[in-house]
Design a protein around this motif. Structure first.
Motif, PDB file in Angstrom:
ATOM      1  N   CYS A 157      -3.525   4.312  -6.275  1.00 27.57           N
ATOM      2  CA  CYS A 157      -4.976   4.023  -6.374  1.00 27.57           C
ATOM      3  C   CYS A 157      -5.803   4.724  -5.298  1.00 27.57           C
ATOM      4  CB  CYS A 157      -5.213   2.517  -6.292  1.00 27.57           C
ATOM      5  SG  CYS A 157      -4.481   1.597  -7.639  1.00 27.57           S
ATOM      6  N   PHE A 158      -5.606   4.318  -4.019  1.00 30.14           N
ATOM      7  CA  PHE A 158      -6.514   4.780  -2.959  1.00 30.14           C
ATOM      8  C   PHE A 158      -6.578   6.306  -2.855  1.00 30.14           C
ATOM      9  CE2 PHE A 158      -5.785   0.610  -0.375  1.00 30.14           C
ATOM     10  CZ  PHE A 158      -6.567  -0.076  -1.272  1.00 30.14           C
ATOM     11  N   GLU A 200      -3.808  -0.567   4.733  1.00 36.44           N
ATOM     12  CA  GLU A 200      -4.583   0.401   3.950  1.00 36.44           C
ATOM     13  C   GLU A 200      -4.177   1.850   4.215  1.00 36.44           C
ATOM     14  OE1 GLU A 200      -5.656  -2.279   5.242  1.00 36.44           O
ATOM     15  OE2 GLU A 200      -6.947  -3.303   3.792  1.00 36.44           O
ATOM     16  N   THR A 201      -3.836   2.149   5.479  1.00 37.59           N
ATOM     17  CA  THR A 201      -3.481   3.544   5.778  1.00 37.59           C
ATOM     18  C   THR A 201      -1.980   3.677   6.055  1.00 37.59           C
ATOM     19  OG1 THR A 201      -4.446   3.030   7.939  1.00 37.59           O
ATOM     20  CG2 THR A 201      -5.721   4.460   6.503  1.00 37.59           C
ATOM     21  N   GLY A 207     -12.754   2.621   3.930  1.00 37.14           N
ATOM     22  CA  GLY A 207     -13.393   1.723   4.901  1.00 37.14           C
ATOM     23  C   GLY A 207     -12.462   1.231   5.991  1.00 37.14           C
ATOM     24  N   THR A 208     -11.161   1.346   5.770  1.00 39.11           N
ATOM     25  CA  THR A 208     -10.248   0.650   6.674  1.00 39.11           C
ATOM     26  C   THR A 208      -9.137   1.536   7.219  1.00 39.11           C
ATOM     27  OG1 THR A 208     -10.700  -1.450   5.633  1.00 39.11           O
ATOM     28  CG2 THR A 208      -8.620  -1.277   6.790  1.00 39.11           C
ATOM     29  N   ASP A 209      -9.034   1.544   8.538  1.00 35.59           N
ATOM     30  CA  ASP A 209      -7.884   2.153   9.197  1.00 35.59           C
ATOM     31  C   ASP A 209      -6.971   1.030   9.645  1.00 35.59           C
ATOM     32  OD1 ASP A 209      -7.972   5.094   9.423  1.00 35.59           O
ATOM     33  OD2 ASP A 209      -9.960   4.720  10.274  1.00 35.59           O
ATOM     34  N   VAL A 259       0.842  -1.206   0.000  1.00 40.49           N
ATOM     35  CA  VAL A 259       0.000   0.000   0.000  1.00 40.49           C
ATOM     36  C   VAL A 259       0.874   1.252   0.000  1.00 40.49           C
ATOM     37  CG1 VAL A 259      -1.761   1.301   1.240  1.00 40.49           C
ATOM     38  CG2 VAL A 259      -1.954  -1.161   1.075  1.00 40.49           C
ATOM     39  N   GLN A 260       1.974   1.234   0.768  1.00 37.64           N
ATOM     40  CA  GLN A 260       2.845   2.416   0.811  1.00 37.64           C
ATOM     41  C   GLN A 260       3.406   2.762  -0.557  1.00 37.64           C
ATOM     42  OE1 GLN A 260       5.422   0.956   3.996  1.00 37.64           O
ATOM     43  NE2 GLN A 260       5.365   3.021   4.843  1.00 37.64           N
ATOM     44  N   ASP A 261       3.847   1.719  -1.252  1.00 33.47           N
ATOM     45  CA  ASP A 261       4.540   1.956  -2.518  1.00 33.47           C
ATOM     46  C   ASP A 261       3.604   1.975  -3.720  1.00 33.47           C
ATOM     47  OD1 ASP A 261       7.153   2.365  -2.038  1.00 33.47           O
ATOM     48  OD2 ASP A 261       7.885   0.603  -3.124  1.00 33.47           O
ATOM     49  N   ILE A 262       2.568   1.160  -3.643  1.00 35.29           N
ATOM     50  CA  ILE A 262       1.787   0.916  -4.866  1.00 35.29           C
ATOM     51  C   ILE A 262       0.331   1.354  -4.722  1.00 35.29           C
ATOM     52  CG2 ILE A 262       1.063  -0.873  -6.517  1.00 35.29           C
ATOM     53  CD1 ILE A 262       3.610  -2.444  -5.564  1.00 35.29           C
TER      54      ILE A 262
END
Ligand SMILES: NC(=O)c1ccc[n+]([C@@H]2O[C@H](COP(=O)([O-])OP(=O)(O)OC[C@H]3O[C@@H](n4cnc5c(N)ncnc54)[C@H](O)[C@@H]3O)[C@@H](O)[C@H]2O)c1
Length: 661
Positions: free
Chosen positions: A432-433, A546-547, A539-541, A424-427
Motif C-alpha cells: 500500500c504505502f 510506518e517506515t 506523515g510518519t517516521d 508494515v514490513q510484510d503487508i
C-alpha cells in the motif's frame, strides 16, 4: 446558558460546582507518581496559571488532591456540563467555518462513545490526549469561537498559546504535541513533564482532532487481514485469526475479521471494554470460560463460520490453551497497548485486572517485572504456535520491541532484526504505502446521514472510473476499496461524527476531494473536512512501523514527517499537527497530519490539488529514494502526470562492486 455561550465563555469567572467522578465512564488508570515535592508545587502553580488569583486558594488544594489521587491534574471541575459530541457545524459559535469545523472535530474526539477515557481527555491508546486538562479545552474552544481568517491558533501540547496574526491561506491551527529536545525524549521524562503539565502524548489522531472512532481503523485492519491471508495463500473462510485488545483501535479487529470473512478470536482483560464493544455490535459473541471458547471455536471451524468472538481474559490464556488443545491458529497478532507498557497498556498474565491497576501506582517496579515475565511467556507461546505453522505479525504496538527488551526469543538469526515481520514490513508497506495508498478520510460537517451516503456514492464512482486505467500493480488495492465503500454503510461503521475512510493513492485522494468540492458548490452536500490517519505513506517516521520497510538506514531519521507537515501547512491545510510518540511510544516516532475544510470554492480546489498531491508524493519520493521498487514505480507515474514534479531517483549498485569492501 446556551451551548454557544458556554463555548464563548472559555474559563468561567465563577467556578462551576465540583463534580464527582462518573462511575459509568471508563477512567484512565492512576498514573505513576513521579514528582518530588518541589516538582508537585511547580505542577500546581503551572495549573493555576489558567485561573484568576481569587480561585487559587480553593483550586490549589483541589489540584494537589488530583495530583495525589490520579497522578495528573485534569481539572475535572471544569469539564463542561453540555453533552460532548460532534454537532452540526451550524451549531458552533464561530466567525469562520474553518474554526467551526475544528470545534466539531475536537468534540468528536472527546465524545464518550468515541473516546477511551473521555473525562481525562484521552481519545485512544491509553494516553492519547486531546488536551491535558479541561482549562485547555475551554480556552481552545473560546479562541476558536472568536478567531477570524487572518489568525492562527497555536497549540503546544494541548496548551493554547494564543491567536496570532497570519493570513487567509495560513492554517487556522498549528498543533505540536510532545516535541522534545531529543535527548530528553525518554519514557521516564514523559511521565515527569506530563505530570508537570508542560507536555502531552497526542498519539496520532487524538491530539490532532482527526480521530473518527474505530471505523477509521476497521478499514486498515480489514486491508491488513485480507492481505495477510493473501500472503499465506489461504482463503479466510474457516481460518482462525487470534489477537488481543478491544480498545480504541484494537476494537476494530473483530469487525475487520468479519468483513474479511474469517473466525476472529480476540482477548480483552477489561470487562467494561468488552461490554462496550459487544453492545455496539463490534463483536458477535463473548466468552469468559476458556473451555467453552475452545468448544465454540471448534464448531466455528468445522462450519466455516464468519464470526468474531471475544474472550474476556488475558491473551496469554488463549495462546496457552489453544496450544494444549491443538487449535491451529492461521494468523496471529497482538494489539495490547505496548507502546505504553508500564501504565496499563499491557496487563500481565496471572494478575487480575483490578490488582494490576493497583500495582501500577502502588508498586510500579513490581508491575514492570510482571510485564516483562509475561512478555517472555507470551513470546514463547507464539514461537511454539509458529513452529506449527502460524503466521504471526507485529501489529505496530511495540510488542516485539518490548518483548525483546524483556529478553524474549524474538530476534532473527542475524541478532539485529526481529524474526517476525511487522505488518508494515510484510503487508502495508510494500502493498500500500509504497504505491501511495493510505488512509484518506472525510467528515460531513452537516452531521447528516444523507450527506455521508452521497459522499460514499461519489467516492465509489471516482474509484470505479480510475480503476479502468489503473495499472495492474494497484488493481487489487483499488478493488478492495471499491468493495469496501460499497458495503461501508451496511457494516454500520459510524460511531460519532458522520465520517468515512478508504485507502486511495495521490490521484484517488485528489479526484475524490475535487468531486466532493464540486458537490458542495452545487449544494448537494454540506461542508466537508478532509484528513487522514497519521499512519500513512508520508506523515510518519517510525522505524518499527510506518517506515519499517525502509532499508537504506534512514528509517531512524524523521525528516519526512517534518517536511510533510511543513509542506502541508503552506499548501492549503486548515490545520496541521506534528507529534512525538504515537502508536509505538514516546521517542520512538515522529508523526504528523492535517485537516482541510472544503467549502466548494475554486480556492479550495487549488488547495486540494496542491496539498493532497504533496501530502502523498513526498512520502512516495522518499520511499523510492530508499530503493523501494513499488515507490519508484509510483513516483515515476506521478512525474509523468505532472511536469512540475521532479524527483531524485536512486541508481542501483551491482553487488559485484560491494563484494570486496
Ligand atoms: N489497529 C491498528 O491498525 C494499529 C496500528 C498500529 C498500531 N496499533 C497499536 O495497537 C495498540 C492498541 O491500540 P488501542 O487504541 O486499541 O489501545 P487501547 O489501549 O485502547 O486498547 C488496548 C486494549 O488491550 C487490552 N489489554 C492489555 N493487555 C492485555 C492482555 N494481556 N490481554 C488482553 N487484553 C489486554 C486493554 O485492556 C485495552 O483495552 C496500540 O499500541 C496501537 O498503537 C494499532
Amino acid at each position: 446558558m446556551t451551548f454557544k455561550d458556554q463555548i464563548k465563555e472559555g474559563i468561567p469567572n465563577i467556578l462551576p460546582t465540583k463534580i464527582d467522578l462518573d462511575p459509568t465512564i471508563n477512567h484512565a488508570p492512576k498514573r505513576e507518581e513521579v514528582l518530588s515535592i518541589t516538582e508537585k508545587k511547580l505542577a500546581i502553580s503551572n495549573a493555576l496559571r489558567y485561573f484568576d488569583k481569587i480561585h487559587h486558594k480553593e483550586l490549589s488544594k483541589e489540584f494537589s488532591d488530583e495530583l495525589n489521587q490520579f497522578g495528573r491534574i485534569y481539572m475535572y471541575r471544569l469539564r463542561p456540563s453540555y453533552k460532548m459530541y460532534a454537532r452540526s457545524i451550524e451549531e458552533y459559535p464561530c466567525k469562520t467555518k474553518q474554526a467551526g469545523a475544528i470545534m466539531l472535530m475536537i468534540q468528536n474526539n472527546l465524545n464518550k462513545d468515541v473516546a477511551q477515557h473521555p473525562h481525562e481527555l484521552i481519545t485512544y491508546g491509553g494516553n492519547g490526549s486531546v488536551f491535558q486538562n479541561w482549562a485547555q479545552y475551554r480556552l481552545c474552544m473560546k479562541y476558536l469561537s472568536q478567531m477570524n481568517n487572518n489568525q492562527t491558533l497555536v497549540i503546544n501540547s494541548g496548551h493554547p498559546l494564543g491567536l496570532f496574526p497570519s493570513n487567509n491561506n495560513a492554517p487556522r491551527v498549528v498543533v505540536s504535541n510532545g516535541m522534545m529536545i531529543p535527548n530528553y525524549s525518554s519514557k521516564e521524562n514523559f511521565e515527569k513533564f506530563n505530570a508537570l503539565g508542560v507536555t502531552q502524548y497526542g498519539q496520532m489522531t487524538a491530539g490532532s482532532y482527526m480521530y473518527i472512532g474505530p471505523q477509521g481503523i476497521v478499514h486498515g485492519t480489514t486491508i491488513t487481514v485480507l492481505n495477510a491471508f493473501r500472503k499465506i495463500n489461504k482463503n479466510p473462510l474457516g481460518k482462525v485469526f487470534v489477537t488481543s485488545g478491544l480498545g480504541g483501535m484494537s476494537g476494530a479487529q473483530p469487525k475487520a475479521g468479519n468483513i474479511a470473512k474469517c473466525i476472529t478470536v480476540c482477548a480483552e482483560v477489561n470487562d467494561k471494554v468488552v461490554k462496550t464493544r459487544h453492545s455496539q455490535g463490534w463483536i458477535d459473541e463473548v466468552f469468559t470460560d476458556i473451555a467453552e471458547l475452545i468448544k465454540r471455536v471448534k464448531v466455528a471451524k468445522s462450519n466455516e463460520e464468519v464470526v468474531s468472538i471475544a474472550f474476556q481474559g488475558n491473551i496469554i490464556t488463549i495462546w496457552e490453551e489453544f496450544y494444549k488443545h491443538n487449535i491451529f491458529i492461521d494468523i496471529g497478532s497482538d494489539q495490547t497497548s505496548l507502546h505504553n507498557p508500564w501504565s496499563g497498556g499491557y496487563y500481565p498474565y496471572g494478575l487480575d485486572f483490578n490488582s494490576a491497576n493497583k500495582m501500577i501506582s502502588k508498586d510500579p517496579e513490581l508491575f514492570k517485572s510482571k510485564v516483562k515475565q509475561s512478555l517472555l511467556l507470551h513470546a514463547d507461546l507464539i514461537n511454539k504456535h509458529c513452529q506449527r505453522g502460524t503466521y504471526f505479525f507485529d501489529y505496530g504496538n511495540a510488542f516485539l520491541l518490548e518483548a525483546s527488551k524483556a529478553g524474549a526469543d524474538v530476534f532473527a538469526e542475524d541478532g539485529i532484526n526481529f524474526k517476525f515481520p511487522s505488518y508494515v514490513q510484510d503487508i502495508m508497506g510494500p502493498m500500500c504505502f509504497d504505491y501511495g495508498f493510505g488512509p484518506f478520510r472525510w467528515v460531513c460537517t452537516s452531521n447528516k446521514q444523507e450527506d455521508l451516503d452521497k459522499t460514499d456514492e461519489i467516492a465509489c464512482q471516482v474509484l470505479e472510473k480510475l480503476m479502468v486505467n489503473s495499472p495492474e500493480e494497484t488493481k487489487v488495492q483499488m478493488q478492495d476499496n471499491i468493495d469496501w465503500i460499497k458495503s461501508a454503510k451496511s457494516n454500520y461503521l459510524v460511531v460519532g461524527s458522520k465520517a468515512r475512510i478508504l485507502y486511495a493513492d495521490s490521484i484517488g485522494r485528489v479526484e475524490i476531494a475535487k468531486a466532493f468540492n464540486n458537490a458542495i458548490a452545487k449544494n448537494k452536500i454540506g461542508i466537508i473536512v478532509l484528513g487522514r490517519d497519521h499512519h500513512d505513506v508520508s506523515g510518519t517516521d517510525s522505524p518499527y512501523r510506518e517506515t519499517s520497510n525502509i532499508y537504506d538506514g534512514s528509517k531512524f531519521t524523521a525528516d519526512m514527517a517534518i517536511q510533510n507537515v511543513i509542506g502541508d501547512s503552506f499548501r492549503g491545510a486548515t490545520w496541521v499537527s506534528i507529534h512525538n510518540g504515537g502508536g509505538v511510544g514516546w521517542g520512538e516516532v515522529i508523526n504528523g497530519g492535517f485537516g482541510m475544510v472544503i467549502e466548494g470554492s475554486k480556492e479550495c480546489e487549488k488547495k486540494i490539488e496542491s496539498m493532497l498531491h504533496w501530502d502523498v508524493n513526498n512520502g512516495v519520493a522518499r520511499r523510492g529514494w530508499a530503493r523501494n521498487s513499488a515507490a519508484i514505480f509510483a513516483i515515476k507515474k506521478a512525474m509523468k502526470s505532472n511536469s512540475d514534479l521532479v524527483v531524485t531517483l536512486p541508481n542501483e549498485v551491482e553487488d559485484k562492486y560491494l563484494k570486496n569492501i
